[in-house]
Design a protein around this motif. Structure first.
Motif, PDB file in Angstrom:
ATOM      1  N   LEU A 194       0.828  -1.192   0.000  1.00 19.04           N
ATOM      2  CA  LEU A 194       0.000   0.000   0.000  1.00 19.04           C
ATOM      3  C   LEU A 194       0.869   1.251   0.000  1.00 19.04           C
ATOM      4  N   ASN A 195       0.323   2.365  -0.521  1.00 20.97           N
ATOM      5  CA  ASN A 195       0.991   3.639  -0.366  1.00 20.97           C
ATOM      6  C   ASN A 195       0.503   4.309   0.918  1.00 20.97           C
ATOM      7  N   LEU A 196       1.086   5.461   1.253  1.00 25.35           N
ATOM      8  CA  LEU A 196       0.782   6.104   2.535  1.00 25.35           C
ATOM      9  C   LEU A 196      -0.684   6.488   2.638  1.00 25.35           C
ATOM     10  N   ARG A 197      -1.230   7.028   1.568  1.00 25.30           N
ATOM     11  CA  ARG A 197      -2.628   7.478   1.602  1.00 25.30           C
ATOM     12  C   ARG A 197      -3.569   6.323   1.895  1.00 25.30           C
ATOM     13  N   ALA A 198      -3.368   5.210   1.219  1.00 26.83           N
ATOM     14  CA  ALA A 198      -4.224   4.045   1.445  1.00 26.83           C
ATOM     15  C   ALA A 198      -3.999   3.472   2.843  1.00 26.83           C
ATOM     16  N   PHE A 199      -2.744   3.474   3.298  1.00 27.49           N
ATOM     17  CA  PHE A 199      -2.449   2.941   4.627  1.00 27.49           C
ATOM     18  C   PHE A 199      -3.139   3.761   5.712  1.00 27.49           C
ATOM     19  N   ALA A 260       1.087  -3.780   5.493  1.00 21.15           N
ATOM     20  CA  ALA A 260       2.360  -3.087   5.293  1.00 21.15           C
ATOM     21  C   ALA A 260       2.236  -2.083   4.161  1.00 21.15           C
ATOM     22  N   ALA A 261       2.989  -0.986   4.281  1.00 18.75           N
ATOM     23  CA  ALA A 261       2.961   0.050   3.250  1.00 18.75           C
ATOM     24  C   ALA A 261       4.347   0.655   3.091  1.00 18.75           C
ATOM     25  N   ARG A 262       4.622   1.133   1.886  1.00 22.83           N
ATOM     26  CA  ARG A 262       5.830   1.912   1.648  1.00 22.83           C
ATOM     27  C   ARG A 262       5.434   3.381   1.691  1.00 22.83           C
ATOM     28  N   VAL A 263       6.070   4.140   2.578  1.00 17.02           N
ATOM     29  CA  VAL A 263       5.647   5.520   2.804  1.00 17.02           C
ATOM     30  C   VAL A 263       6.680   6.535   2.334  1.00 17.02           C
TER      31      VAL A 263
END
Length: 343
Positions: A194-199, A260-263
């Motif tokens: 996920l990206n930050l917004r979705a996370f 998990a997400a990459r932010v």
């Protein structure tokens, strides 16, 4: 996630309006037949009962909450009522020879719109074909197994079935395309996380559940050590391989219920659902170990990554998600500084 939610909400709103429009259209045609084509109405009581059934269904399905959730239940009730309505009106106005037999297109279109599955349209079409044979059996001087009746049945039902099948297949493709767009909008292209917004959307939902049911959760902030050095020494392709390798190690380390997400360029965040501080610490150490155990071959060189990890827990540390993320980031930086110290 916001894209998916808003798109799904708009789609459901359109479908609800479209289904109501189809039901009102069927009701209007039945009323017009009953009121202005009285010569064709051979059984007025049956026709009146069919109109009352459909009218009550339209009202009750939308007024009684138990009939509205799940939405599939509401749709199937509307479809079943529409099929019964058309069948009763056809029996009242000439059975197999009734002009209203073509109204079977409306429940077929409802299936296509509500579910977007061509095979469901085909199944309902088989049920309607069986009802068509029943109508033929109720029609005087009609041989339901003869070629003449088959031509009559096909001419009245087949065009509607074909339109509904095409509509169902088209909507299925559109739903798949919308889902792909939503997934792309919510995902990091390099890692698939996920990206930050979705996370943040997922975190807000989990936080509300945790508050409501008194459950803990833990946030982990993860930073890849010395990624800039890898980019300078071996190029950005090597750095991208390290990022992908770390993302895979994180995925292997967490549970199926975790997110998990990459932010950022070399930063990741993990939400551990229903995890207390001890569980969070254990998974954080597992992530460190799995990242270090992963090696990447670049230009005949083996690269071994390291990561700094910060842990923050709800409700032990803070009561708000943003504060937890800030605290986890601070602890991740402290973890990096501690490991830099000699000895």
């Amino acid at each position: 996630m916001r894209v998916a939610a808003s798109t799904g909400s708009a789609t459901q709103g359109f479908i609800a309006k479209a289904l109501l429009g189809l039901e009102l259209l069927a009701l209007a045609i039945g009323v017009l037949q009953f009121a202005f084509a009285t010569a064709t109405v051979q059984h007025p009581l049956l026709a009146g009962g069919a109109l009352a059934l459909l009218g009550c269904s339209i009202l009750l399905v939308r007024m009684i909450p138990a009939l509205q959730r799940p939405q599939a239940r509401q749709h199937w009730l509307s479809i079943a009522t529409s099929i019964v309505f058309v069948t009763l009106m056809a029996v009242a106005t000439g059975a197999a020879h009734s002009a209203l037999v073509t109204l079977y297109l409306l429940p077929l279109a409802t299936v296509a719109l509500a579910f977007g599955r061509w095979w469901l349209v085909a199944l309902v079409a088989l049920v309607i074909a069986a009802l068509g044979i029943l109508l033929g059996a109720l029609t005087p001087a009609t041989n339901v197994w003869g070629a003449q009746f088959a031509v009559l049945l096909f001419s009245k039902l087949l065009p509607g079935v074909a339109v509904a099948l095409i509509l169902g297949a088209l909507i299925e493709q559109m739903q798949s395309a919308v889902q792909r767009i939503s997934d792309m909008a919510a995902s990091d292209q390099l890692t698939g996380l996920l990206n930050l917004r979705a996370f943040e959307d997922v975190l807000q939902q989990e936080h509300r559940k945790a508050e409501r049911f008194g459950r803990p959760y833990t946030l982990l902030m993860i930073d890849i050590d010395n990624l800039a050095h890898v980019n300078e020494a071996l190029g950005h392709d090597a750095g991208s391989q390290v990022i992908v390798s770390v993302a895979a190690a994180i995925g292997r380390s967490i549970r199926a219920s975790d997110v998990a997400a990459r932010v950022g360029g070399d930063d990741f965040v993990v939400l551990l659902t229903e995890a207390d501080e001890a569980t969070g610490g254990m998974i954080a150490q597992r992530i460190r170990n799995n990242i270090y155990a992963s090696t990447i071959s670049v230009a005949n060189r083996l690269i071994r990554a390291n990561a700094s990890v910060g842990v923050a827990n709800f409700p032990r540390d803070h009561l708000y998600p943003k504060e937890l993320m800030i605290l986890a980031d601070q602890r991740m930086q402290q973890d990096r500084e501690l490991r830099k110290q000699p000895g």
